[in-house]
Enzyme design. Structure first.
Site, PDB file in Angstrom:
ATOM      1  N   TYR A 164      -9.227  -6.184   5.649  1.00  0.00           N
ATOM      2  CA  TYR A 164      -8.324  -4.711   5.890  1.00  0.00           C
ATOM      3  C   TYR A 164      -7.192  -4.777   4.937  1.00  0.00           C
ATOM      4  O   TYR A 164      -6.889  -3.595   4.318  1.00  0.00           O
ATOM      5  CB  TYR A 164      -7.711  -4.636   7.330  1.00  0.00           C
ATOM      6  CG  TYR A 164      -6.956  -3.599   7.437  1.00  0.00           C
ATOM      7  CD1 TYR A 164      -7.357  -2.254   7.702  1.00  0.00           C
ATOM      8  CD2 TYR A 164      -5.722  -3.560   7.594  1.00  0.00           C
ATOM      9  CE1 TYR A 164      -6.670  -1.019   7.930  1.00  0.00           C
ATOM     10  CE2 TYR A 164      -4.790  -2.436   7.719  1.00  0.00           C
ATOM     11  CZ  TYR A 164      -5.358  -1.163   8.149  1.00  0.00           C
ATOM     12  OH  TYR A 164      -4.566  -0.232   8.198  1.00  0.00           O
ATOM     13  N   HIS A 206       4.153   0.795   2.227  1.00  0.00           N
ATOM     14  CA  HIS A 206       4.299  -0.039   3.454  1.00  0.00           C
ATOM     15  C   HIS A 206       3.517  -1.385   3.044  1.00  0.00           C
ATOM     16  O   HIS A 206       2.771  -1.567   2.109  1.00  0.00           O
ATOM     17  CB  HIS A 206       3.595   0.539   4.758  1.00  0.00           C
ATOM     18  CG  HIS A 206       2.422   0.625   4.599  1.00  0.00           C
ATOM     19  ND1 HIS A 206       1.739   1.622   3.783  1.00  0.00           N
ATOM     20  CD2 HIS A 206       1.210  -0.074   4.845  1.00  0.00           C
ATOM     21  CE1 HIS A 206       0.522   1.722   3.849  1.00  0.00           C
ATOM     22  NE2 HIS A 206      -0.010   0.887   4.540  1.00  0.00           N
ATOM     23  N   GLU A 259      -7.051  -1.413  -0.260  1.00  0.00           N
ATOM     24  CA  GLU A 259      -6.573  -0.643  -1.233  1.00  0.00           C
ATOM     25  C   GLU A 259      -5.142  -1.088  -1.717  1.00  0.00           C
ATOM     26  O   GLU A 259      -4.108  -0.116  -1.658  1.00  0.00           O
ATOM     27  CB  GLU A 259      -6.712   0.861  -0.965  1.00  0.00           C
ATOM     28  CG  GLU A 259      -7.885   1.443  -0.921  1.00  0.00           C
ATOM     29  CD  GLU A 259      -7.787   2.850  -0.476  1.00  0.00           C
ATOM     30  OE1 GLU A 259      -6.847   3.372  -0.148  1.00  0.00           O
ATOM     31  OE2 GLU A 259      -8.947   3.710  -0.627  1.00  0.00           O
ATOM     32  N   GLU A 270       0.924  -1.070  -0.218  1.00  0.00           N
ATOM     33  CA  GLU A 270       0.168  -0.019   0.113  1.00  0.00           C
ATOM     34  C   GLU A 270       0.849   1.123   0.231  1.00  0.00           C
ATOM     35  O   GLU A 270       1.890   1.283   0.110  1.00  0.00           O
ATOM     36  CB  GLU A 270      -1.032   0.004   1.202  1.00  0.00           C
ATOM     37  CG  GLU A 270      -1.994  -0.864   1.188  1.00  0.00           C
ATOM     38  CD  GLU A 270      -2.897  -0.917   2.197  1.00  0.00           C
ATOM     39  OE1 GLU A 270      -2.798   0.072   3.026  1.00  0.00           O
ATOM     40  OE2 GLU A 270      -3.731  -1.757   2.685  1.00  0.00           O
ATOM     41  N   HIS A 311       1.336  -5.076   4.233  1.00  0.00           N
ATOM     42  CA  HIS A 311       0.592  -5.804   5.344  1.00  0.00           C
ATOM     43  C   HIS A 311       0.741  -7.303   5.015  1.00  0.00           C
ATOM     44  O   HIS A 311       0.673  -7.796   3.748  1.00  0.00           O
ATOM     45  CB  HIS A 311      -0.907  -5.303   5.481  1.00  0.00           C
ATOM     46  CG  HIS A 311      -1.155  -3.861   5.881  1.00  0.00           C
ATOM     47  ND1 HIS A 311      -0.577  -3.591   7.197  1.00  0.00           N
ATOM     48  CD2 HIS A 311      -1.655  -2.804   5.289  1.00  0.00           C
ATOM     49  CE1 HIS A 311      -0.939  -2.200   7.221  1.00  0.00           C
ATOM     50  NE2 HIS A 311      -1.558  -1.791   6.166  1.00  0.00           N
TER      51      HIS A 311
END
Length: 272
Positions: free
Chosen positions: A100, A60, A104, A52, A62
């Site tokens: 989550y 970053h 995006e 993202e 995830h």
């Protein structure tokens, strides 16, 4: 010192691990493969990693990791990738965490099969008795897999098995201590290193020789009432040292001569 102390207090144990790598421009596929290899001992089942970008353009990552056995680590640097250190959390709701991660993403990589968490240990009561209730073993397996601390483990047991919790608490506490053992802090001696180092054998010998194995002039004066000055004490001690050394040499000489004569006697045999 502060970093090592915080590292000793860190503990993570879960089958579902949520990782966030801030300021990390690495490729999600490369990161996924490296994490997969890191957790090989716990049998990885699924991993997803998404890249993202913040509004300022900073990248970053995830990642959600699922394993068959709970990942159990006490090293906060275990998941470091190429110098990037992540925030490590237990994913209590894997469905929400995965949603989550996928909100995006600029790039996504997945490996394995996602394991959604069951909505409830006891099933859905709105469906009546048509849906089979999970067994006690299945519920305990879920509790063991998803609990992240001793307190949470005991709380989940209390909620699902209130009677057993009230009558067999000591057994559950024992299993909790085995699942979440206390982290033993490294012992730090309160005494600073001495100078000179008393563990140095050479330094001890250098001190023993003049202080223990030899008579000091001061001690000699105390033992000899007729010795009135330090010079006389030193002179007497030097004389005794020379005399004892000479006597030891004479004894060694006599012993060696006696040994040679004994050997000659053995060679010649007894006299006729």
């Amino acid at each position: 010192m502060a970093s090592s102390s915080s590292n000793r207090q860190f503990s993570h144990r879960n089958v579902n691990t949520f990782l966030t790598y801030p300021h990390c421009p690495e490729n999600p596929e490369i990161v996924c493969q490296m994490i997969w290899e890191l957790v090989g001992r716990w049998t990885p089942k699924y991993i997803i990693c998404a890249q993202e970008a913040h509004k300022d353009g900073d990248m970053h990552l995830h990642a959600l990791l699922q394993t068959e056995k709970p990942v159990r680590i006490t090293d906060s640097r275990f998941f470091d990738i190429e110098g990037f250190h992540p925030n490590i959390q237990s994913a209590k709701s894997v469905n929400k965490v995965r949603d989550y991660i996928l909100k995006e993403p600029l790039a996504v990589f997945e490996r394995g099969t996602f394991i959604p968490r069951k909505s409830s240990f006891q099933g859905n009561p709105s469906k009546g008795n048509s849906e089979k209730k999970p067994s006690k073993d299945e519920i305990m397996r879920e509790i063991i897999s998803h609990s992240t601390s001793k307190l949470e483990y005991l709380s989940m047991i209390r909620k699902e098995f209130p009677y057993d919790w009230a009558t067999k608490l000591q057994y559950f506490e024992y299993s909790a201590n085995k699942l979440f053992p206390e982290i033993q802090e490294e012992f730090i001696s309160p005494h600073p290193p001495s100078s000179p180092d008393l563990l140095c054998n050479e330094s001890i010998k250098d001190w023993l020789q003049p202080n223990i194995f030899q008579v000091s002039p001061e001690s000699y004066m105390l033992l000899q009432p007729t010795c009135y000055t330090l010079e006389d004490a030193i002179s007497d001690l030097e004389w005794m040292d020379k005399l004892s050394s000479q006597q030891m040499k004479e004894q060694e000489s006599r012993a060696s001569t006696s040994s040679v004569q004994q050997e000659l006697g053995n060679l010649l045999g007894p006299e006729a």
